[in-house]
Design a protein around this motif. Structure first.
Motif, PDB file in Angstrom:
ATOM      1  N   ASP A 188     -22.507   7.171  -1.652  1.00 45.05           N
ATOM      2  CA  ASP A 188     -23.277   7.391  -0.426  1.00 45.05           C
ATOM      3  C   ASP A 188     -24.407   8.385  -0.648  1.00 45.05           C
ATOM      4  O   ASP A 188     -25.136   8.698   0.266  1.00 45.05           O
ATOM      5  CB  ASP A 188     -22.366   7.908   0.685  1.00 45.05           C
ATOM      6  CG  ASP A 188     -21.404   6.838   1.162  1.00 45.05           C
ATOM      7  OD1 ASP A 188     -21.756   5.651   1.069  1.00 45.05           O
ATOM      8  OD2 ASP A 188     -20.312   7.193   1.630  1.00 45.05           O
ATOM      9  N   GLY A 189     -24.525   8.915  -1.831  1.00 39.48           N
ATOM     10  CA  GLY A 189     -25.565   9.904  -2.117  1.00 39.48           C
ATOM     11  C   GLY A 189     -25.103  10.855  -3.188  1.00 39.48           C
ATOM     12  O   GLY A 189     -24.192  10.558  -3.966  1.00 39.48           O
ATOM     13  N   VAL A 190     -25.687  12.012  -3.197  1.00 38.24           N
ATOM     14  CA  VAL A 190     -25.348  13.035  -4.179  1.00 38.24           C
ATOM     15  C   VAL A 190     -23.931  13.538  -3.896  1.00 38.24           C
ATOM     16  O   VAL A 190     -23.577  13.770  -2.742  1.00 38.24           O
ATOM     17  CB  VAL A 190     -26.362  14.206  -4.087  1.00 38.24           C
ATOM     18  CG1 VAL A 190     -26.001  15.319  -5.048  1.00 38.24           C
ATOM     19  CG2 VAL A 190     -27.770  13.694  -4.342  1.00 38.24           C
ATOM     20  N   PRO A 191     -23.103  13.684  -4.939  1.00 37.71           N
ATOM     21  CA  PRO A 191     -21.736  14.156  -4.709  1.00 37.71           C
ATOM     22  C   PRO A 191     -21.721  15.555  -4.095  1.00 37.71           C
ATOM     23  O   PRO A 191     -22.521  16.414  -4.467  1.00 37.71           O
ATOM     24  CB  PRO A 191     -21.115  14.192  -6.111  1.00 37.71           C
ATOM     25  CG  PRO A 191     -22.026  13.447  -6.987  1.00 37.71           C
ATOM     26  CD  PRO A 191     -23.361  13.411  -6.338  1.00 37.71           C
ATOM     27  N   THR A 192     -20.801  15.766  -3.185  1.00 36.69           N
ATOM     28  CA  THR A 192     -20.646  17.082  -2.563  1.00 36.69           C
ATOM     29  C   THR A 192     -19.788  17.964  -3.458  1.00 36.69           C
ATOM     30  O   THR A 192     -19.174  17.489  -4.422  1.00 36.69           O
ATOM     31  CB  THR A 192     -19.971  16.946  -1.190  1.00 36.69           C
ATOM     32  OG1 THR A 192     -18.644  16.431  -1.390  1.00 36.69           O
ATOM     33  CG2 THR A 192     -20.761  16.034  -0.262  1.00 36.69           C
ATOM     34  N   ASN A 193     -19.711  19.238  -3.114  1.00 38.35           N
ATOM     35  CA  ASN A 193     -18.844  20.147  -3.870  1.00 38.35           C
ATOM     36  C   ASN A 193     -17.391  19.714  -3.767  1.00 38.35           C
ATOM     37  O   ASN A 193     -16.634  19.825  -4.735  1.00 38.35           O
ATOM     38  CB  ASN A 193     -19.006  21.584  -3.370  1.00 38.35           C
ATOM     39  CG  ASN A 193     -20.317  22.197  -3.828  1.00 38.35           C
ATOM     40  OD1 ASN A 193     -20.895  21.771  -4.819  1.00 38.35           O
ATOM     41  ND2 ASN A 193     -20.786  23.186  -3.103  1.00 38.35           N
ATOM     42  N   ALA A 194     -16.987  19.199  -2.601  1.00 38.61           N
ATOM     43  CA  ALA A 194     -15.609  18.708  -2.440  1.00 38.61           C
ATOM     44  C   ALA A 194     -15.359  17.517  -3.360  1.00 38.61           C
ATOM     45  O   ALA A 194     -14.283  17.408  -3.963  1.00 38.61           O
ATOM     46  CB  ALA A 194     -15.359  18.323  -0.987  1.00 38.61           C
ATOM     47  N   ASP A 195     -16.346  16.616  -3.472  1.00 34.03           N
ATOM     48  CA  ASP A 195     -16.214  15.478  -4.392  1.00 34.03           C
ATOM     49  C   ASP A 195     -16.065  15.948  -5.822  1.00 34.03           C
ATOM     50  O   ASP A 195     -15.232  15.443  -6.578  1.00 34.03           O
ATOM     51  CB  ASP A 195     -17.430  14.557  -4.296  1.00 34.03           C
ATOM     52  CG  ASP A 195     -17.552  13.850  -2.966  1.00 34.03           C
ATOM     53  OD1 ASP A 195     -16.517  13.649  -2.301  1.00 34.03           O
ATOM     54  OD2 ASP A 195     -18.697  13.493  -2.600  1.00 34.03           O
ATOM     55  N   ARG A 196     -16.881  16.922  -6.207  1.00 35.82           N
ATOM     56  CA  ARG A 196     -16.825  17.446  -7.580  1.00 35.82           C
ATOM     57  C   ARG A 196     -15.477  18.109  -7.855  1.00 35.82           C
ATOM     58  O   ARG A 196     -14.896  17.937  -8.923  1.00 35.82           O
ATOM     59  CB  ARG A 196     -17.957  18.436  -7.802  1.00 35.82           C
ATOM     60  CG  ARG A 196     -19.301  17.788  -7.939  1.00 35.82           C
ATOM     61  CD  ARG A 196     -20.359  18.813  -8.392  1.00 35.82           C
ATOM     62  NE  ARG A 196     -21.659  18.222  -8.320  1.00 35.82           N
ATOM     63  CZ  ARG A 196     -22.530  18.412  -7.335  1.00 35.82           C
ATOM     64  NH1 ARG A 196     -22.232  19.210  -6.333  1.00 35.82           N
ATOM     65  NH2 ARG A 196     -23.709  17.823  -7.347  1.00 35.82           N
ATOM     66  N   THR A 197     -14.983  18.878  -6.880  1.00 36.87           N
ATOM     67  CA  THR A 197     -13.694  19.554  -7.043  1.00 36.87           C
ATOM     68  C   THR A 197     -12.573  18.540  -7.183  1.00 36.87           C
ATOM     69  O   THR A 197     -11.710  18.662  -8.063  1.00 36.87           O
ATOM     70  CB  THR A 197     -13.425  20.476  -5.838  1.00 36.87           C
ATOM     71  OG1 THR A 197     -14.485  21.441  -5.754  1.00 36.87           O
ATOM     72  CG2 THR A 197     -12.102  21.193  -5.972  1.00 36.87           C
ATOM     73  N   TRP A 198     -12.585  17.517  -6.334  1.00 31.40           N
ATOM     74  CA  TRP A 198     -11.561  16.471  -6.383  1.00 31.40           C
ATOM     75  C   TRP A 198     -11.606  15.748  -7.724  1.00 31.40           C
ATOM     76  O   TRP A 198     -10.579  15.517  -8.356  1.00 31.40           O
ATOM     77  CB  TRP A 198     -11.768  15.488  -5.226  1.00 31.40           C
ATOM     78  CG  TRP A 198     -10.788  14.372  -5.221  1.00 31.40           C
ATOM     79  CD1 TRP A 198      -9.502  14.403  -4.761  1.00 31.40           C
ATOM     80  CD2 TRP A 198     -10.992  13.047  -5.723  1.00 31.40           C
ATOM     81  NE1 TRP A 198      -8.905  13.180  -4.937  1.00 31.40           N
ATOM     82  CE2 TRP A 198      -9.796  12.328  -5.524  1.00 31.40           C
ATOM     83  CE3 TRP A 198     -12.075  12.402  -6.310  1.00 31.40           C
ATOM     84  CZ2 TRP A 198      -9.656  11.003  -5.901  1.00 31.40           C
ATOM     85  CZ3 TRP A 198     -11.922  11.085  -6.681  1.00 31.40           C
ATOM     86  CH2 TRP A 198     -10.735  10.404  -6.475  1.00 31.40           C
ATOM     87  N   MET A 199     -12.808  15.377  -8.173  1.00 33.49           N
ATOM     88  CA  MET A 199     -12.940  14.647  -9.431  1.00 33.49           C
ATOM     89  C   MET A 199     -12.554  15.514 -10.620  1.00 33.49           C
ATOM     90  O   MET A 199     -11.934  15.033 -11.574  1.00 33.49           O
ATOM     91  CB  MET A 199     -14.372  14.124  -9.582  1.00 33.49           C
ATOM     92  CG  MET A 199     -14.491  13.038 -10.595  1.00 33.49           C
ATOM     93  SD  MET A 199     -13.483  11.621 -10.131  1.00 33.49           S
ATOM     94  CE  MET A 199     -12.904  11.132 -11.707  1.00 33.49           C
ATOM     95  N   SER A 200     -12.905  16.799 -10.577  1.00 27.33           N
ATOM     96  CA  SER A 200     -12.515  17.708 -11.661  1.00 27.33           C
ATOM     97  C   SER A 200     -10.998  17.817 -11.757  1.00 27.33           C
ATOM     98  O   SER A 200     -10.431  17.813 -12.854  1.00 27.33           O
ATOM     99  CB  SER A 200     -13.124  19.095 -11.441  1.00 27.33           C
ATOM    100  OG  SER A 200     -14.514  19.046 -11.608  1.00 27.33           O
TER     101      SER A 200
END
Length: 89
Positions: free
Chosen positions: A50-62
């Motif tokens: 949906d766009g640039v990953p959010t910090n929450a997305d980055r944290t979840w993926m990490s």
């Protein structure tokens, strides 16, 4: 592990074949995804992002990446121990 070691090169080969014989493969996927209706029951919206990953997305993926890496490392060390081989870092 012998078979697992052959998977990345095989996938690279498949990737190269697709790129050579169907260079617009990625464009095809993007067109097909946009034409596909959303699958609400699975929580999917039918787009790659949906766009640039959010910090929450980055944290979840990490966290997911670290879990997967930990599982792989545990499997590796268990197999090495089973074989009686030293565990190298």
């Amino acid at each position: 592990m012998d078979i697992q070691a052959r998977i990345p090169p095989a996938l690279c080969c498949i990737h190269n074949i697709i790129r050579k014989w169907d260079p617009v493969e990625l464009e095809d996927i993007e067109r097909d995804v946009a034409a596909t209706p959303p699958c609400e029951s699975a929580g999917m919206v039918g787009v790659l992002a949906d766009g640039v990953p959010t910090n929450a997305d980055r944290t979840w993926m990490s966290a997911m990446r670290d879990r997967i890496a930990g599982d792989i490392w545990s499997s590796y060390t268990a197999e090495r121990a089973r074989r009686g081989e030293p565990i190298s870092i």
